[in-house]
Design a protein around this motif. Structure first.
Motif, short mmCIF file in Angstrom:
data_model
loop_
_atom_site.label_atom_id
_atom_site.label_comp_id
_atom_site.label_asym_id
_atom_site.label_seq_id
_atom_site.Cartn_x
_atom_site.Cartn_y
_atom_site.Cartn_z
N ARG A 198 0.87 -0.96 0.15
CA ARG A 198 -0.08 0.01 -0.05
C ARG A 198 0.69 1.12 0.00
O ARG A 198 0.50 2.37 -0.77
CB ARG A 198 -0.93 0.00 1.29
CG ARG A 198 -1.92 -1.11 1.22
CD ARG A 198 -3.15 -0.66 2.19
NE ARG A 198 -2.86 -0.85 3.35
CZ ARG A 198 -2.69 -2.17 4.08
NH1 ARG A 198 -3.39 -3.27 3.41
NH2 ARG A 198 -2.06 -2.13 5.59
N MET A 199 1.89 1.26 0.72
CA MET A 199 2.99 2.49 0.86
C MET A 199 3.30 2.53 -0.63
O MET A 199 3.69 3.89 -0.92
CB MET A 199 3.81 2.22 1.87
CG MET A 199 4.74 3.27 2.18
SD MET A 199 5.93 3.14 3.63
CE MET A 199 6.95 2.26 2.88
N ILE A 288 -1.39 13.86 1.90
CA ILE A 288 0.12 14.65 1.65
C ILE A 288 0.79 14.30 2.96
O ILE A 288 2.19 14.03 3.15
CB ILE A 288 -0.18 16.08 1.62
CG1 ILE A 288 -0.76 16.26 0.11
CG2 ILE A 288 1.15 16.56 1.60
CD1 ILE A 288 -1.07 17.83 -0.23
N THR A 289 0.23 14.43 4.30
CA THR A 289 0.87 14.20 5.54
C THR A 289 1.37 12.66 5.48
O THR A 289 2.46 12.48 5.84
CB THR A 289 -0.15 14.44 6.60
OG1 THR A 289 -1.08 13.72 6.81
CG2 THR A 289 -0.39 15.88 6.73
N ALA A 290 0.60 11.76 4.84
CA ALA A 290 0.89 10.40 4.96
C ALA A 290 2.24 10.34 4.22
O ALA A 290 3.26 9.48 4.30
CB ALA A 290 -0.08 9.35 4.30
N GLN A 291 2.33 10.82 2.80
CA GLN A 291 3.56 10.74 2.09
C GLN A 291 4.81 11.33 2.79
O GLN A 291 5.87 10.64 2.55
CB GLN A 291 2.93 11.45 0.57
CG GLN A 291 2.19 10.84 -0.26
CD GLN A 291 1.75 11.44 -1.29
OE1 GLN A 291 2.39 12.54 -2.01
NE2 GLN A 291 0.56 11.41 -1.97
N VAL A 292 4.59 12.40 3.36
CA VAL A 292 5.57 12.97 4.14
C VAL A 292 6.05 11.98 5.21
O VAL A 292 7.63 11.58 5.19
CB VAL A 292 5.14 14.08 4.90
CG1 VAL A 292 6.51 14.62 6.00
CG2 VAL A 292 5.05 15.25 3.99
N PRO A 349 -2.72 4.89 9.54
CA PRO A 349 -2.29 3.67 10.21
C PRO A 349 -1.17 2.78 9.88
O PRO A 349 -0.67 1.85 10.39
CB PRO A 349 -3.74 3.04 10.03
CG PRO A 349 -4.17 3.57 8.69
CD PRO A 349 -3.72 4.98 8.76
N ASP A 350 -0.87 2.66 8.54
CA ASP A 350 0.11 1.90 8.33
C ASP A 350 1.53 2.27 8.72
O ASP A 350 2.35 1.53 9.30
CB ASP A 350 0.37 1.93 6.77
CG ASP A 350 -0.85 0.96 6.02
OD1 ASP A 350 -1.54 0.13 6.85
OD2 ASP A 350 -1.21 1.24 4.92
N THR A 351 2.16 3.46 8.68
CA THR A 351 3.19 3.94 9.23
C THR A 351 3.16 3.90 10.73
O THR A 351 4.21 3.46 11.50
CB THR A 351 3.56 5.42 9.09
OG1 THR A 351 2.23 6.48 9.38
CG2 THR A 351 3.82 5.67 7.62
N LYS A 352 1.86 4.03 11.32
CA LYS A 352 1.90 3.66 12.82
C LYS A 352 2.12 2.23 13.17
O LYS A 352 3.22 2.05 14.07
CB LYS A 352 0.53 4.38 13.48
CG LYS A 352 0.22 3.85 14.75
CD LYS A 352 -1.12 4.12 15.24
CE LYS A 352 -1.23 3.79 16.76
NZ LYS A 352 -2.66 4.11 17.23
#
Length: 366
Positions: A198-199, A288-292, A349-352
């Motif tokens: 997903r990422m 956008i925050t997720a991409q950062v 949730p994925d980066t978390k």
């Protein structure tokens, strides 16, 4: 070379400033343990300027222009677009010198290494605004700047580079799992692979933007609370979020007791996403925050990969350079791992989950 190697240049600058050459003083600028022999603070009476000589006098690779020609053209265009870059006053085509506005000699990297991050909030807010203005300035002047873009097949280059970082990052997580003495269990690995897919899909879909190809915290100088972006000898396409991450993370290279410092926090990232989303119809602030967050994660996984490679092959030239610049690899490793675990830049949730998983690797090894 502690002084400019061309007396004629000093004479020409003196004539431009309507003073005599003996009224000019050139002081080399130092950063870390290295002296930048091609950049000086030029004092002329009560006025100060930056004097820079480009040491590469020929076009690089397949480029049509020299770095001097690229930077002089870019600075003129970006300053006209009201971006926070040094104003260019005078230049020498023959000797590849630029005389520019004095914007200070303290870099964001300097401040990050010696100042608590909480005390830098006004500077960081201004830096994010200036970063977004710079991105917008490049977008508005893209047609005029097109001849100066470093020639690459960016559609292929960027995807290949990103996939390399993703593959390295995934393998590095497998290595980190062995800190607890065993590989990732099959069911946990399957969940990790799903997150990674997903990422990866999200990052591969993102649209690159035109900008500098030399982005890091040393290329932002700060005078008071005002940041200025410098060094535009090469421009091309990359992702804005990747530029932001590398601009707001200090490597502290070639410094006594230097270490990695992240200047990115949720509020800083929200400020960036809020400004950028105004110009991206197909991308929300949340995306956008997720991409950062993804790029921050990949950045420090790539650093850990580089540290592991350098300690495993210390006699390789690249490993020697890395270890010399970064110092104690154990301290660097621990710091990079802590930044992966503790950098909560979004609500994704994925980066978390990735950070929680990495924390279990570290905690099991203690």
């Amino acid at each position: 070379m502690n002084q400019p190697d061309s007396p004629q240049v000093i004479e020409q600058i003196a004539a431009y400033l309507h003073i005599s050459p003996d009224q000019i003083e050139c002081i080399p600028i130092r950063h870390g343990t290295f002296e930048r022999n091609n950049v000086w603070r030029l004092n002329a009476g009560e006025r100060s300027f930056i004097l820079k000589q480009h040491l590469i006098a020929e076009p690089v690779g397949e480029s049509t222009f020299t770095p001097f020609q690229v930077e002089s053209a870019i600075l003129l265009r970006l300053h006209q677009a009201r971006c926070r870059v040094p104003e260019l006053y005078w230049w020498s085509d023959a000797a590849s010198y630029l005389l520019m506005e004095w914007c200070g000699d303290t870099t964001l990297d300097d401040l990050a290494q010696k100042t608590p991050t909480g005390e830098l909030n006004p500077i960081l807010q201004n830096t994010v605004r200036a970063f977004c203005q710079l991105e917008e300035g490049f977008a508005k002047t893209a047609h005029a700047l097109n001849p100066y873009i470093y020639p690459l097949d960016y559609s292929v280059f960027l995807q290949d580079m990103l996939q390399t970082l993703l593959d390295q990052g995934r393998k590095t997580l497998d290595y980190l799992a062995w800190m607890r003495g065993e590989p990732i269990p099959a069911d946990q690995a399957a969940g990790l692979d799903a997150i990674w897919t997903r990422m990866s899909d999200c990052l591969h879909r993102a649209t690159p933007t035109l900008g500098t190809l030399d982005y890091n915290a040393r290329n932002i100088v700060v005078n008071g609370d005002t940041p200025t972006f410098i060094d535009f000898g090469s421009i091309g396409w990359d992702w804005s979020e990747r530029r932001l991450v590398q601009s707001l993370n200090s490597l502290g290279a070639n410094r006594t007791n230097g270490n990695f410092v992240s200047l990115l926090e949720q509020e800083v990232v929200k400020e960036y996403a809020g400004q950028v989303s105004e110009h991206r119809e197909d991308c929300s602030e949340t995306e956008i925050t997720a991409q950062v967050d993804y790029h921050q994660l990949l950045f420090y996984l790539s650093i850990i990969h580089r540290l592991l490679q350098s300690t495993a092959q210390p006699e390789e030239a690249e490993s020697k350079a890395t270890l010399q610049a970064w110092g104690d690899p154990k301290a660097r490793f621990q710091r990079a791992l802590a930044l992966i675990i503790n950098s909560h830049l979004s609500e994704d949730p994925d980066t978390k989950r990735l950070r929680e998983l990495t924390a279990t690797f570290r905690d099991a090894s203690n």
